[in-house]
Design a protein around this motif. Sequence first.
Motif, PDB file in Angstrom:
ATOM      1  N   GLU A   1      45.617  42.157  52.670  1.00  0.00           N
ATOM      2  CA  GLU A   1      44.215  42.090  52.232  1.00  0.00           C
ATOM      3  C   GLU A   1      43.662  40.674  52.205  1.00  0.00           C
ATOM      4  N   THR A   2      44.517  39.666  52.154  1.00  0.00           N
ATOM      5  CA  THR A   2      44.027  38.305  51.955  1.00  0.00           C
ATOM      6  C   THR A   2      44.936  37.299  52.635  1.00  0.00           C
TER       7      THR A   2
ATOM      8  N   GLY B   1      38.922  41.384  47.339  1.00  0.00           N
ATOM      9  CA  GLY B   1      37.929  42.431  47.546  1.00  0.00           C
ATOM     10  C   GLY B   1      36.634  42.153  46.815  1.00  0.00           C
ATOM     11  N   GLY B   2      36.492  40.920  46.298  1.00  0.00           N
ATOM     12  CA  GLY B   2      35.244  40.527  45.661  1.00  0.00           C
ATOM     13  C   GLY B   2      35.119  40.979  44.215  1.00  0.00           C
ATOM     14  N   ASP B   3      33.879  40.947  43.740  1.00  0.00           N
ATOM     15  CA  ASP B   3      33.600  41.258  42.335  1.00  0.00           C
ATOM     16  C   ASP B   3      34.055  42.664  41.960  1.00  0.00           C
ATOM     17  N   GLU B   4      33.829  43.603  42.861  1.00  0.00           N
ATOM     18  CA  GLU B   4      34.191  44.992  42.571  1.00  0.00           C
ATOM     19  C   GLU B   4      35.696  45.151  42.387  1.00  0.00           C
TER      20      GLU B   4
ATOM     21  N   VAL C   1      45.430  49.193  49.995  1.00  0.00           N
ATOM     22  CA  VAL C   1      44.831  48.244  49.049  1.00  0.00           C
ATOM     23  C   VAL C   1      45.084  48.750  47.638  1.00  0.00           C
ATOM     24  N   THR C   2      45.121  47.828  46.684  1.00  0.00           N
ATOM     25  CA  THR C   2      45.431  48.202  45.310  1.00  0.00           C
ATOM     26  C   THR C   2      44.212  48.654  44.520  1.00  0.00           C
ATOM     27  N   GLY C   3      43.022  48.307  44.988  1.00  0.00           N
ATOM     28  CA  GLY C   3      41.806  48.647  44.252  1.00  0.00           C
ATOM     29  C   GLY C   3      40.604  48.613  45.166  1.00  0.00           C
ATOM     30  N   PRO C   4      39.404  48.675  44.609  1.00  0.00           N
ATOM     31  CA  PRO C   4      38.188  48.667  45.428  1.00  0.00           C
ATOM     32  C   PRO C   4      38.155  47.463  46.371  1.00  0.00           C
TER      33      PRO C   4
END
Length: 292
Positions: free
Chosen positions: A242-243, A183-186, A112-115
């Motif tokens: 991821e999506t 990954g949502g708001d985070e 994943v690229t981020g949180p």
Amino acid sequence: MNEGHEDPPKLPTRERSPRPGTGRHRRPLPADLPPDAPALVLAVPGKAGDPVGPSDDVVAMEVASIVRFDNPQIDLRIVSLADGGADLTKEFASIAAQRPADGPAAVVVPLVTGPHPRVLRAVRDAVTQSEAAVRVTEPLGPHPLLAEALHVRLAEAGLARADRMRLFNVSSPVDGIIVATAGGDEAARGADATAVLLAARLTLPVVPAALDGQPSVRDAAERLRNIGANRLAMVPYVIGPETDLGRITTAAESIGAGCAEPLGAHESVARMVCVRYGAAFGEFDGFDDLSD
């Protein structure tokens, strides 16, 4: 002869960089890893109860093949999180049984690229349940390499002038960019640093958005239009698994924006896997985090 005149000062000598290679030839990991180096486990996102799709599997395998090409000595394994992490727990136990008990058995790199709370929670739960000596890395971003890869994806789609080193397309066809992540708001908050790096490359306003949280892609589009940017483009700050890729297309169409391809198995993704692996292990001579 130089009578009556001082010798000209010597020019400073440029010393050779201690880093192994420069530019694109730099490598994160040394050519010779210790024989007891931990296994590298790629944790591939997937929805619980839904097996990883063929495209997701291909992306993960392509990333792994790039990593292996430069680092054939690494014991690299690909594990899907589609079952919530059960397979990952089993893989950790299997690796630990083959490794010395006094060192880390594996380093797991979430793809994943981020949180991404769901993915990272599944990985940490698997580590706890396996009771193996496993280190979990940070997400792949933020990092200048990923901002560069986003720039390339935009240029490939004709939505930005090409990379500075290639000197194509001097003018930009758009005046605002949305970096859309999952990954949502985070995840959206975590993409802010990457948006800043990309903005510096493009000299355009760039804002982050979440495909599954806030601020939404519509929110980001409104923010850009409020500052006068009306020709918008969206670049997915995702690798792919991821999506749902259909969600990306729908989001871009909903705001009338052009859309680039996801990062996929871009070389920079594979290099960041190696960076995170090396940073987590922390004991390799010659490790380079490629941050400058």
